[in-house]
Design a protein around this motif. Structure first.
Motif, PDB file in Angstrom:
ATOM      1  N   VAL A 155      25.384  41.190  59.774  1.00  0.00           N
ATOM      2  CA  VAL A 155      26.796  41.392  60.040  1.00  0.00           C
ATOM      3  C   VAL A 155      27.822  40.936  59.094  1.00  0.00           C
ATOM      4  N   PHE A 156      28.611  42.111  58.770  1.00  0.00           N
ATOM      5  CA  PHE A 156      29.516  41.949  57.612  1.00  0.00           C
ATOM      6  C   PHE A 156      30.929  41.913  57.972  1.00  0.00           C
ATOM      7  N   LYS A 192      26.534  41.854  47.500  1.00  0.00           N
ATOM      8  CA  LYS A 192      26.295  40.367  47.695  1.00  0.00           C
ATOM      9  C   LYS A 192      25.418  39.859  48.453  1.00  0.00           C
ATOM     10  N   PHE A 193      25.239  40.503  49.495  1.00  0.00           N
ATOM     11  CA  PHE A 193      24.086  40.347  50.698  1.00  0.00           C
ATOM     12  C   PHE A 193      22.817  40.359  49.917  1.00  0.00           C
ATOM     13  N   ASP A 194      22.418  41.241  49.334  1.00  0.00           N
ATOM     14  CA  ASP A 194      21.089  41.193  48.527  1.00  0.00           C
ATOM     15  C   ASP A 194      21.164  40.053  47.623  1.00  0.00           C
ATOM     16  N   GLY A 233      31.181  47.794  50.260  1.00  0.00           N
ATOM     17  CA  GLY A 233      30.299  48.098  49.516  1.00  0.00           C
ATOM     18  C   GLY A 233      30.074  46.602  48.608  1.00  0.00           C
ATOM     19  N   VAL A 234      31.020  45.902  48.267  1.00  0.00           N
ATOM     20  CA  VAL A 234      31.003  44.683  47.745  1.00  0.00           C
ATOM     21  C   VAL A 234      30.020  43.667  48.554  1.00  0.00           C
ATOM     22  N   LEU A 235      30.211  43.651  49.963  1.00  0.00           N
ATOM     23  CA  LEU A 235      29.525  42.667  50.554  1.00  0.00           C
ATOM     24  C   LEU A 235      28.112  43.192  50.721  1.00  0.00           C
ATOM     25  N   GLY A 273      27.086  51.531  51.067  1.00  0.00           N
ATOM     26  CA  GLY A 273      28.217  50.627  51.608  1.00  0.00           C
ATOM     27  C   GLY A 273      29.455  51.211  51.942  1.00  0.00           C
ATOM     28  N   GLU A 274      29.349  52.398  52.627  1.00  0.00           N
ATOM     29  CA  GLU A 274      30.331  53.160  53.577  1.00  0.00           C
ATOM     30  C   GLU A 274      30.251  52.771  54.958  1.00  0.00           C
TER      31      GLU A 274
END
Length: 291
Positions: A177-178, A191-193, A186-188, A164-165
């Motif tokens: 794409v985030f 949440k993606f998974d 890291g949160v995204l 998440g870095e």
């Protein structure tokens, strides 16, 4: 005739008898400060001596190290990278080594060497140590990219690793794409998974996750479908709304017979579908013939 002799005028203590045939001597005055000089204080002299010896030894040690660093002894002959690399190139390794290796085997600054390797685009961490008799051993941990990161206002693309870095490097890999506030990568990633697993029954691949500054979620599917999740609500949690959508969407889409562009899940008891705008009809071109 009596023998008259002079006697001392120093009074005797009470009860004391003067020695026969001897004169009493007057006490000599003691001078102020006698016995308190530097040479009369051995402990202070020992402390000064020890201090001078330590300073002298340190100076000799520094001079020896400085002289040793200038001598052509124990030169650095090789840099050995002990880990297999997937992204870092040989040219990048050579550049990092040449820009940081100064001195010989004993005097080279390992922190400088470590910092030079960790500045390379795909390097997450570097471990550097001496390798006798004239080498430097380097172990590198590369970033493993999991997604792209779109920077808010500029739109520049960076990468997100599996921890998440966010890091800066170039890649052509096919990844989601985030976008979101700084520090939320890291949160995204987590949440993606989670969202990918919940959307799995639809047979659609999730390719984008966005989080607004007001913590509203938006998902982007591979076929162009946009899912507006909005905020997480106590009365209507995101998981509950997403599960309802997955269960009813295929049937609703078939009944409506429409190509959906946006699904709005911000309603607590249902969802709304927005169709893809129909293309504008091409107007007929009227040709005018000159007379």
């Amino acid at each position: 005739m009596a023998d008259e002799r002079t006697t001392s005028n120093v009074p005797l203590e009470a009860g004391a008898k003067p020695a026969a045939g001897k004169r009493a001597r007057a006490a000599r005055p003691v001078r102020e400060g006698s016995g308190n000089g530097l040479w009369d204080r051995p402990q202070l002299l020992n402390l000064i001596s020890d201090t001078l010896m330590v300073v002298g030894a340190a100076g000799l040690g520094y001079a020896a190290v400085a002289a040793l660093s200038r001598l052509p002894v124990y030169p650095l002959r090789e840099v050995v990278v002990t880990t297999p690399l997937a992204q870092v190139t040989t040219a990048q390794l050579e550049y990092a080594a040449r820009s940081s290796l100064r001195g010989n085997f004993f005097t080279v600054d390992l922190d400088d060497v470590r910092g030079a390797f960790e500045k390379l685009p795909w390097v997450r961490r570097a471990d550097v140590r001496r390798r006798w008799p004239g080498g430097i051993e380097v172990r590198l941990e590369e970033h493993v990219a999991s997604a792209y990161w779109r920077v808010g206002e500029t739109g520049d693309m960076r990468l997100v690793n599996r921890y998440g870095e966010v890091f800066t490097a170039a890649s052509n890999a096919k990844m989601p794409v985030f976008s979101g506030p700084e520090g939320s990568s890291g949160v995204l990633l987590a949440k993606f998974d989670e969202f990918s697993g919940k959307l799995g029954p639809l047979g659609k691949q999730l390719v984008g996750v966005s989080l607004s500054a007001r913590e509203a979620w938006q998902l982007k599917m591979e076929d162009g479908l946009t899912i507006e999740l909005g905020h997480d609500q106590a009365k209507a949690p995101i998981d509950e709304r997403l599960a309802r959508f997955v269960g009813y969407y295929p049937k609703a889409r078939t009944q409506l017979n429409m190509n959906v562009a946006v699904v709005d899940l911000r309603y607590p008891g249902g969802f709304a579908l927005r169709p893809i705008p129909a293309p504008e009809p091409v107007g007929k071109q009227v040709s005018k013939k000159g007379k």
